[in-house]
Design a protein around this motif. Structure first.
Motif, mmCIF file in Angstrom:
data_model
loop_
_atom_site.group_PDB
_atom_site.id
_atom_site.type_symbol
_atom_site.label_atom_id
_atom_site.label_comp_id
_atom_site.label_asym_id
_atom_site.label_seq_id
_atom_site.Cartn_x
_atom_site.Cartn_y
_atom_site.Cartn_z
ATOM 1 N N ALA A 148 -71.885 6.363 15.352
ATOM 2 C CA ALA A 148 -71.208 7.610 14.987
ATOM 3 C C ALA A 148 -69.715 7.509 15.292
ATOM 4 O O ALA A 148 -69.322 7.068 16.375
ATOM 5 N N THR A 178 -71.894 6.677 10.474
ATOM 6 C CA THR A 178 -71.723 8.022 9.949
ATOM 7 C C THR A 178 -70.546 8.646 10.677
ATOM 8 O O THR A 178 -70.428 8.551 11.899
ATOM 9 N N LEU A 194 -77.262 12.988 14.710
ATOM 10 C CA LEU A 194 -77.179 11.915 15.702
ATOM 11 C C LEU A 194 -78.543 11.302 16.011
ATOM 12 O O LEU A 194 -78.640 10.074 16.143
ATOM 13 N N ALA A 216 -79.155 8.966 13.121
ATOM 14 C CA ALA A 216 -78.300 7.784 13.198
ATOM 15 C C ALA A 216 -78.804 6.811 14.252
ATOM 16 O O ALA A 216 -78.848 5.592 14.024
#
Length: 319
Positions: free
Chosen positions: A199, A173, A189, A192
């Motif tokens: 990230a 992402t 976050l 993820a």
């Protein structure tokens, strides 16, 4: 420059990615070539671009370089699709036909048969997520993309598309993340991390504000003085940001480092960050970021910066 794994995937990339948002518009071929040479010489590999940057101009410029002195084997390319131009401006469109047509056009402009990482540029509330996923699946199965991911997705949508994906999985992402913008710490976050995604942090220098260049005035040659980028920088020219920049500058002086080096080191030290995307108008502006790539912050400095820049977090993330 370090190489890092993107989430739990097999993809590894350089800890800094070279951003190309200004290429072919504010950055001409000579400066872009000098940036890429410096980036590769510093050990960088990942080029970040998008079909919408300069209306495809950034990708075309990359294509001229790959057709010249730069070998395709030496670079990893991340590009994005899902924003198409209309008479009224940009329109988010993550439908299957738009995504795949955009990818094919990107490959043609860059003169390559694949990209290493292909991202949906923004969340589309209209296109069915299953249709968007089908486009990602087709891209990987056809060999046009090696890995896929999303960009600028909210936390719930990040979790949704990842949970529905089977093959391919959602690898990354890409989100804005800096000392001035830590909103992704609330949900994006953590999502993820839980889903094995890496990230990629865009604008890790707070749209240039964390360099300290705006502490006293707006330089005439800066983004904030640019007609088409002034609005991009303006949100971070406020009192809160000024306080964070002051604290960053004090920390940098104590470490005998530039503020931008400390700001980059902070982002690269955050959990889950695979790479920070740095962009510049000129090669001279890019150079300090490249030399700062391997700086490790003392824990006390990192904690102090965490405290001064902490985002407001409440229910339901924190009780």
């Amino acid at each position: 420059m370090q190489r890092r794994r993107v989430g739990t995937s097999g993809l590894t990339v350089s800890s800094l990615a070279l951003g190309t948002m200004t290429w072919s518009r504010d950055t001409g071929p000579d400066e872009a070539g000098a940036q890429l040479d410096a980036f590769l010489n510093a050990g960088g590999t990942l080029l970040d671009t998008a079909a919408s940057y300069a209306g495809g101009g950034a990708e075309s410029l990359i294509g001229t370089m790959l057709g010249g002195t730069v070998s395709r084997r030496d670079v990893q390319i991340c590009t994005k699709a899902g924003i198409r131009r209309t008479a009224d401006g940009g329109l988010i469109d993550a439908s299957r036909d738009t995504l795949l047509d955009t990818l094919d056009a990107s490959l043609e402009r860059m003169g390559t048969d694949h990209v290493d990482l292909w991202l949906v540029h923004a969340y589309d509330p209209v296109a069915p997520v299953e249709e968007t996923l089908h486009a990602l699946e087709i891209a990987v199965n056809s060999g046009r993309a090696r890995y896929v991911g999303v960009s600028n997705y909210p936390g719930w949508a990040t979790a949704q598309i990842s949970a529905l994906a089977t093959r391919p999985t959602i690898t990354a992402t890409q989100v804005e993340y800096s000392l001035l913008q830590r909103g992704v710490e609330r949900e994006v976050l953590p999502a993820a991390d839980a889903l094995g995604m890496g990230a990629l942090a865009w604008s890790p220098l707070g749209r240039g504000v964390l360099t300290g260049k705006y502490r006293d005035a707006i330089p005439a040659d800066s983004r904030a003085a640019s007609e088409h980028l002034a609005g991009f920088v303006a949100p971070y020219l406020d009192d809160r940001s000024a306080g964070i920049v002051d604290a960053l500058t004090t920390a940098a002086e104590g470490l005998d480092e530039a503020p931008l080096a400390v700001a980059l080191a902070w982002v690269l030290g955050r959990p889950g960050v695979s790479a920070a995307i740095v962009g510049a108008r000129t090669a001279a502006q890019l150079s300090p970021s490249l030399t700062a790539a391997d700086l490790d912050l003392p824990p006390a400095i990192a904690e102090a910066l965490d405290e001064i820049s902490a985002p407001s977090i409440g229910y339901p993330e924190r009780r």
